[in-house]
Design a protein around this motif. Structure first.
Motif, PDB file in Angstrom:
ATOM      1  N   ARG A 279      49.934  18.374  -3.733  1.00 30.04           N
ATOM      2  CA  ARG A 279      49.560  19.377  -3.279  1.00 30.04           C
ATOM      3  C   ARG A 279      47.334  19.439  -3.300  1.00 30.04           C
ATOM      4  NH1 ARG A 279      52.431  22.139  -7.016  1.00 30.04           N
ATOM      5  NH2 ARG A 279      51.009  22.502  -8.191  1.00 30.04           N
ATOM      6  N   LYS A 280      47.212  18.757  -4.194  1.00 29.97           N
ATOM      7  CA  LYS A 280      46.198  17.645  -4.744  1.00 29.97           C
ATOM      8  C   LYS A 280      44.949  17.274  -3.088  1.00 29.97           C
ATOM      9  CE  LYS A 280      44.674  18.266  -9.533  1.00 29.97           C
ATOM     10  NZ  LYS A 280      44.650  17.694 -10.532  1.00 29.97           N
ATOM     11  N   SER A 281      46.131  16.668  -2.797  1.00 30.35           N
ATOM     12  CA  SER A 281      45.985  15.226  -1.492  1.00 30.35           C
ATOM     13  C   SER A 281      46.437  15.822  -0.770  1.00 30.35           C
ATOM     14  CB  SER A 281      47.131  14.779  -2.597  1.00 30.35           C
ATOM     15  OG  SER A 281      48.138  14.537  -1.988  1.00 30.35           O
ATOM     16  N   ASN A 282      47.093  17.194  -0.175  1.00 25.51           N
ATOM     17  CA  ASN A 282      47.256  17.714   0.754  1.00 25.51           C
ATOM     18  C   ASN A 282      45.795  18.196   0.996  1.00 25.51           C
ATOM     19  OD1 ASN A 282      49.418  16.775   1.480  1.00 25.51           O
ATOM     20  ND2 ASN A 282      50.806  18.616   0.735  1.00 25.51           N
ATOM     21  N   ASN A 283      44.937  18.880  -0.084  1.00 26.36           N
ATOM     22  CA  ASN A 283      43.920  19.924   0.207  1.00 26.36           C
ATOM     23  C   ASN A 283      43.007  18.572   0.301  1.00 26.36           C
ATOM     24  OD1 ASN A 283      45.344  22.163  -0.383  1.00 26.36           O
ATOM     25  ND2 ASN A 283      44.929  22.039  -2.703  1.00 26.36           N
ATOM     26  N   ILE A 284      42.783  17.527  -0.313  1.00 32.20           N
ATOM     27  CA  ILE A 284      41.546  16.321   0.370  1.00 32.20           C
ATOM     28  C   ILE A 284      41.265  16.718   1.861  1.00 32.20           C
ATOM     29  CG2 ILE A 284      40.631  13.932   0.565  1.00 32.20           C
ATOM     30  CD1 ILE A 284      42.315  14.103  -2.637  1.00 32.20           C
TER      31      ILE A 284
ATOM     32  N   ASP B 251      47.976   6.673  -5.289  1.00 31.98           N
ATOM     33  CA  ASP B 251      48.592   5.937  -6.335  1.00 31.98           C
ATOM     34  C   ASP B 251      48.707   6.418  -7.556  1.00 31.98           C
ATOM     35  OD1 ASP B 251      48.048   3.275  -4.831  1.00 31.98           O
ATOM     36  OD2 ASP B 251      45.951   2.779  -6.165  1.00 31.98           O
ATOM     37  N   ASN B 252      48.440   7.852  -7.926  1.00 30.29           N
ATOM     38  CA  ASN B 252      48.463   7.847  -8.940  1.00 30.29           C
ATOM     39  C   ASN B 252      50.431   9.317  -9.052  1.00 30.29           C
ATOM     40  OD1 ASN B 252      48.594   9.438 -11.552  1.00 30.29           O
ATOM     41  ND2 ASN B 252      47.020  11.082 -11.742  1.00 30.29           N
ATOM     42  N   GLN B 253      49.962   9.521  -7.410  1.00 30.13           N
ATOM     43  CA  GLN B 253      51.652   9.707  -7.614  1.00 30.13           C
ATOM     44  C   GLN B 253      52.717   8.811  -7.189  1.00 30.13           C
ATOM     45  OE1 GLN B 253      51.960  12.444  -3.494  1.00 30.13           O
ATOM     46  NE2 GLN B 253      49.476  12.552  -3.667  1.00 30.13           N
ATOM     47  N   ARG B 254      52.379   7.149  -7.081  1.00 30.40           N
ATOM     48  CA  ARG B 254      53.342   6.181  -6.513  1.00 30.40           C
ATOM     49  C   ARG B 254      53.477   6.584  -8.490  1.00 30.40           C
ATOM     50  NH1 ARG B 254      52.592   0.954  -7.392  1.00 30.40           N
ATOM     51  NH2 ARG B 254      50.433   0.987  -6.967  1.00 30.40           N
TER      52      ARG B 254
ATOM     53  N   MET C 112      38.155  15.056 -13.899  1.00 28.57           N
ATOM     54  CA  MET C 112      39.373  14.754 -13.526  1.00 28.57           C
ATOM     55  C   MET C 112      39.608  14.766 -15.398  1.00 28.57           C
ATOM     56  SD  MET C 112      41.474  10.672 -12.707  1.00 28.57           S
ATOM     57  CE  MET C 112      42.130  11.251 -11.632  1.00 28.57           C
ATOM     58  N   GLU C 113      41.022  15.086 -15.769  1.00 25.63           N
ATOM     59  CA  GLU C 113      41.634  15.224 -17.103  1.00 25.63           C
ATOM     60  C   GLU C 113      42.154  14.089 -17.420  1.00 25.63           C
ATOM     61  OE1 GLU C 113      44.180  18.337 -19.639  1.00 25.63           O
ATOM     62  OE2 GLU C 113      45.143  18.167 -17.485  1.00 25.63           O
ATOM     63  N   THR C 114      42.171  14.036 -19.406  1.00 32.20           N
ATOM     64  CA  THR C 114      42.221  13.232 -19.100  1.00 32.20           C
ATOM     65  C   THR C 114      43.598  12.864 -19.612  1.00 32.20           C
ATOM     66  OG1 THR C 114      41.856  13.331 -21.824  1.00 32.20           O
ATOM     67  CG2 THR C 114      39.835  12.009 -20.619  1.00 32.20           C
TER      68      THR C 114
ATOM     69  N   ASN D  42      58.105  16.189 -12.398  1.00 34.27           N
ATOM     70  CA  ASN D  42      58.061  17.151 -11.438  1.00 34.27           C
ATOM     71  C   ASN D  42      56.822  17.781 -11.123  1.00 34.27           C
ATOM     72  OD1 ASN D  42      60.597  15.370 -10.701  1.00 34.27           O
ATOM     73  ND2 ASN D  42      61.766  16.743 -11.346  1.00 34.27           N
ATOM     74  N   ALA D  43      56.773  18.642 -12.040  1.00 39.83           N
ATOM     75  CA  ALA D  43      55.435  19.847 -11.844  1.00 39.83           C
ATOM     76  C   ALA D  43      54.005  18.630 -11.996  1.00 39.83           C
ATOM     77  CB  ALA D  43      55.747  20.381 -12.997  1.00 39.83           C
ATOM     78  N   TYR D  44      54.007  17.911 -12.564  1.00 39.24           N
ATOM     79  CA  TYR D  44      52.858  17.053 -12.230  1.00 39.24           C
ATOM     80  C   TYR D  44      52.682  15.976 -11.019  1.00 39.24           C
ATOM     81  CZ  TYR D  44      49.146  13.773 -13.570  1.00 39.24           C
ATOM     82  OH  TYR D  44      47.810  12.626 -13.686  1.00 39.24           O
ATOM     83  N   LEU D  45      53.798  15.702 -10.298  1.00 38.75           N
ATOM     84  CA  LEU D  45      53.959  15.166  -9.141  1.00 38.75           C
ATOM     85  C   LEU D  45      53.831  16.079  -8.526  1.00 38.75           C
ATOM     86  CD1 LEU D  45      54.493  12.755  -7.513  1.00 38.75           C
ATOM     87  CD2 LEU D  45      56.307  13.099  -7.370  1.00 38.75           C
ATOM     88  N   ASN D  46      54.440  17.252  -7.963  1.00 48.44           N
ATOM     89  CA  ASN D  46      53.646  18.321  -7.525  1.00 48.44           C
ATOM     90  C   ASN D  46      52.292  18.476  -7.330  1.00 48.44           C
ATOM     91  OD1 ASN D  46      56.601  18.247  -5.932  1.00 48.44           O
ATOM     92  ND2 ASN D  46      57.085  20.164  -7.297  1.00 48.44           N
ATOM     93  N   SER D  47      52.064  18.452  -8.212  1.00 49.04           N
ATOM     94  CA  SER D  47      50.047  19.463  -8.195  1.00 49.04           C
ATOM     95  C   SER D  47      49.441  18.413  -7.833  1.00 49.04           C
ATOM     96  CB  SER D  47      50.164  19.638  -9.992  1.00 49.04           C
ATOM     97  OG  SER D  47      49.998  18.784 -10.398  1.00 49.04           O
TER      98      SER D  47
END
Length: 122
Positions: A117-122, A61-64, A1-3, A109-114
């Motif tokens: 996408r990550k949570s949809n790929n899990i 949680d991160n998205q929230r 995970m990126e810091t 917005n882009a960070y939230l969308n990324s």
């Protein structure tokens, strides 16, 4: 995970918060006590929520927290508008802050969308 410190969205929000801090620091006590405290808190909340969300190893949680950061950015915009209309900010100061906000908003917005996408790929 990126810091979180390496995230461009975090770096922009930190620059915004610091820029606002140094402007407000020069205001008189009445302005600091009213709008100043509010604008500093809302600006500081943006990068604080990005950092906290990044520390949550749950993508939801991160998205929230990113959504909260986005709300804090809108609140910061509100306080900036009031400060400008009340002649606490100069046009020159706005011209320095505005490009940061203009880049930060779509990056949040882009960070939230990324994250979505990550949570949809899990």
């Amino acid at each position: 995970m990126e810091t979180f410190q390496n995230l461009r969205v975090y770096q922009l929000s930190e620059n915004l918060a610091n820029g606002i801090w140094f402007i407000v620091d020069k205001w008189d006590s009445f302005a600091k006590d009213t709008i100043g405290k509010q604008i500093v808190k809302s600006a500081d909340s943006i990068d604080a929520n990005i950092a906290e969300g990044n520390g949550r190893y749950n993508l939801q949680d991160n998205q929230r927290f990113i959504k909260i950061a986005r709300g804090s950015l809108n609140e910061t915009r509100h306080w900036l508008r009031l400060a400008f209309k009340r002649k606490l900010l100069t046009q020159e100061q706005i011209d320095k802050i505005k490009p940061i906000i203009d880049e930060l908003s779509p990056k949040l917005n882009a960070y939230l969308n990324s994250l979505k996408r990550k949570s949809n790929n899990i």
